[in-house]
Design an enzyme around this catalytic site. Structure first.
Site, mmCIF file in Angstrom:
data_model
loop_
_atom_site.group_PDB
_atom_site.id
_atom_site.type_symbol
_atom_site.label_atom_id
_atom_site.label_comp_id
_atom_site.label_asym_id
_atom_site.label_seq_id
_atom_site.Cartn_x
_atom_site.Cartn_y
_atom_site.Cartn_z
ATOM 1 C CE LYS A 76 -2.099 -0.957 3.911
ATOM 2 N NZ LYS A 76 -1.453 -2.217 4.318
ATOM 3 N NE ARG B 90 -3.969 -1.195 9.944
ATOM 4 C CZ ARG B 90 -2.826 -0.869 9.321
ATOM 5 N NH1 ARG B 90 -2.680 0.309 8.781
ATOM 6 N NH2 ARG B 90 -1.854 -1.728 9.237
ATOM 7 N NE ARG C 127 8.175 -3.239 5.830
ATOM 8 C CZ ARG C 127 6.882 -2.967 5.917
ATOM 9 N NH1 ARG C 127 6.184 -2.694 4.834
ATOM 10 N NH2 ARG C 127 6.276 -2.993 7.081
ATOM 11 N NE ARG D 162 7.166 -0.495 9.973
ATOM 12 C CZ ARG D 162 6.065 -0.403 9.250
ATOM 13 N NH1 ARG D 162 6.032 0.375 8.194
ATOM 14 N NH2 ARG D 162 4.977 -1.080 9.563
ATOM 15 N NE ARG E 36 2.878 -4.750 10.961
ATOM 16 C CZ ARG E 36 3.918 -4.798 10.114
ATOM 17 N NH1 ARG E 36 5.026 -5.420 10.467
ATOM 18 N NH2 ARG E 36 3.844 -4.223 8.938
HETATM 19 P P1 ADP Z 1 1.337 -2.062 7.782
HETATM 20 O O1 ADP Z 1 0.195 -1.786 6.831
HETATM 21 O O2 ADP Z 1 2.471 -2.763 7.109
HETATM 22 O O3 ADP Z 1 0.899 -2.732 9.059
HETATM 23 P P2 ADP Z 1 1.412 0.697 8.743
HETATM 24 O O4 ADP Z 1 2.552 1.648 8.766
HETATM 25 O O5 ADP Z 1 0.201 1.064 7.939
HETATM 26 O O6 ADP Z 1 2.019 -0.695 8.251
HETATM 27 O O7 ADP Z 1 0.905 0.438 10.251
HETATM 28 C C1 ADP Z 1 1.793 0.152 11.301
HETATM 29 C C2 ADP Z 1 1.036 0.102 12.618
HETATM 30 O O8 ADP Z 1 0.423 1.378 12.885
HETATM 31 C C3 ADP Z 1 -0.112 -0.883 12.701
HETATM 32 O O9 ADP Z 1 0.332 -2.176 13.028
HETATM 33 C C4 ADP Z 1 -0.962 -0.264 13.812
HETATM 34 O O10 ADP Z 1 -0.401 -0.516 15.088
HETATM 35 C C5 ADP Z 1 -0.830 1.221 13.537
HETATM 36 N N1 ADP Z 1 -1.898 1.725 12.627
HETATM 37 C C6 ADP Z 1 -1.724 2.202 11.359
HETATM 38 N N2 ADP Z 1 -2.893 2.578 10.833
HETATM 39 C C7 ADP Z 1 -3.839 2.343 11.778
HETATM 40 C C8 ADP Z 1 -5.246 2.512 11.834
HETATM 41 N N3 ADP Z 1 -5.921 2.989 10.781
HETATM 42 N N4 ADP Z 1 -5.881 2.150 12.971
HETATM 43 C C9 ADP Z 1 -5.219 1.669 14.032
HETATM 44 N N5 ADP Z 1 -3.890 1.481 14.062
HETATM 45 C C10 ADP Z 1 -3.192 1.805 12.941
#
Ligand code: ADP
Length: 238
Positions: free
Chosen positions: A28, A103, A141, A174, A185
């Site tokens: 994404k 999400r 990654r 990361r 996750r």
């Molecule tokens: P990925 O899609 O690879 O998990 P992101 O950078 O989008 O990576 O998200 C990393 C973390 O940030 C998630 O595991 C969560 O803890 C938090 N996060 C991101 N977006 C949201 C959201 N919309 N709602 C709740 N937590 C979020």
């Protein structure tokens, strides 16, 4: 920049609200960055915004950091407030690309009512990638802590062992890309996020499914741009 740009020469983007939807590791963030070049609208990543917020070091930042480090989702109220604040900025007037939001059901409801109030129709792009490829992508990654460039030891390795091609800085993993946290996750995605596909369908939101498992990023973005253009044409003609 992609060689071909199916959405170039447009005065305004064919969609005002683009939602990039898919599991962690589906690409994404990478696609959002490439789409910014095609569509000329900003990329809004809740993950990036939350990571930025952590730098402030306040009590809430510590709680956010704790959640992110375990792979659990951050509280809806916090994320909704951040997104709403960001969408109110003038650069979002022509449109925006959401990455990692919504999400949860509550986030999706919040977004839909925000969009409905403004008469904006979103387009959800669902990136489909099989489980094994996700694991490979996430475990491989690496990122440059200085310039932010992303690498993957399997698909896009740095030229020299684990250092950034651009500035020679030692690459890092990361914090939430460790094996346990990756599993958590993916689990959170399956339990809380994947069911939103049903929600989008029930609510008759526009949803496109795109196979994102094997095309290199520069080709995948062309596929997405074409799908967006075709969808825009279909809506305008309909
Ligand atoms: P990925 O899609 O690879 O998990 P992101 O950078 O989008 O990576 O998200 C990393 C973390 O940030 C998630 O595991 C969560 O803890 C938090 N996060 C991101 N977006 C949201 C959201 N919309 N709602 C709740 N937590 C979020």
């Amino acid at each position: 920049m992609p060689a071909e740009n199916p959405t170039s020469n447009i005065d305004r983007p064919p969609v005002r609200a683009l939602v990039l939807f898919g599991p962690p590791g589906s690409g994404k963030g990478t696609q959002a960055k490439l789409l910014v070049q095609c569509l000329g609208i900003p990329h809004i990543s809740t993950g990036d915004m939350l990571r930025e917020h952590i730098q402030s070091g306040d009590t809430l930042a510590r709680e956010i950091s704790r959640m992110m480090h375990t792979g659990a989702l951050v509280a809806d109220e916090k994320v909704n407030a951040l997104v709403e604040e960001r969408l109110a900025e003038p650069d979002c007037d022509r449109g925006f690309i959401l990455d990692g939001y919504p999400r949860t059901r509550q986030q999706a409801e919040e977004l839909c009512s925000w969009l409905n109030m403004r008469g904006i129709d979103e387009l959800v792009i669902h990136l489909l990638v099989d489980y094994n490829s996700l694991i490979t992508r996430l475990t491989g990654r690496r990122q440059c802590p200085l310039c932010g460039t992303l690498y993957n030891l399997f698909s896009k390795p740095p030229k020299n062992d684990e250092v950034c091609d651009l500035d020679g800085t030692k690459l890092v993993i990361r914090a939430d890309d460790s094996a346990d946290v990756i599993r958590e996750r993916l689990d959170a995605y399956e339990r809380q996020t994947q069911p939103l596909i049903e929600y989008f369908r029930e609510k008759r939101r526009r949803l496109l499914e795109i196979d994102a498992s094997s095309d290199p990023p520069q080709e995948l973005v062309l596929k997405i741009c074409r799908a967006i253009r075709d969808e825009g044409t279909r809506i305008n003609e309909g």
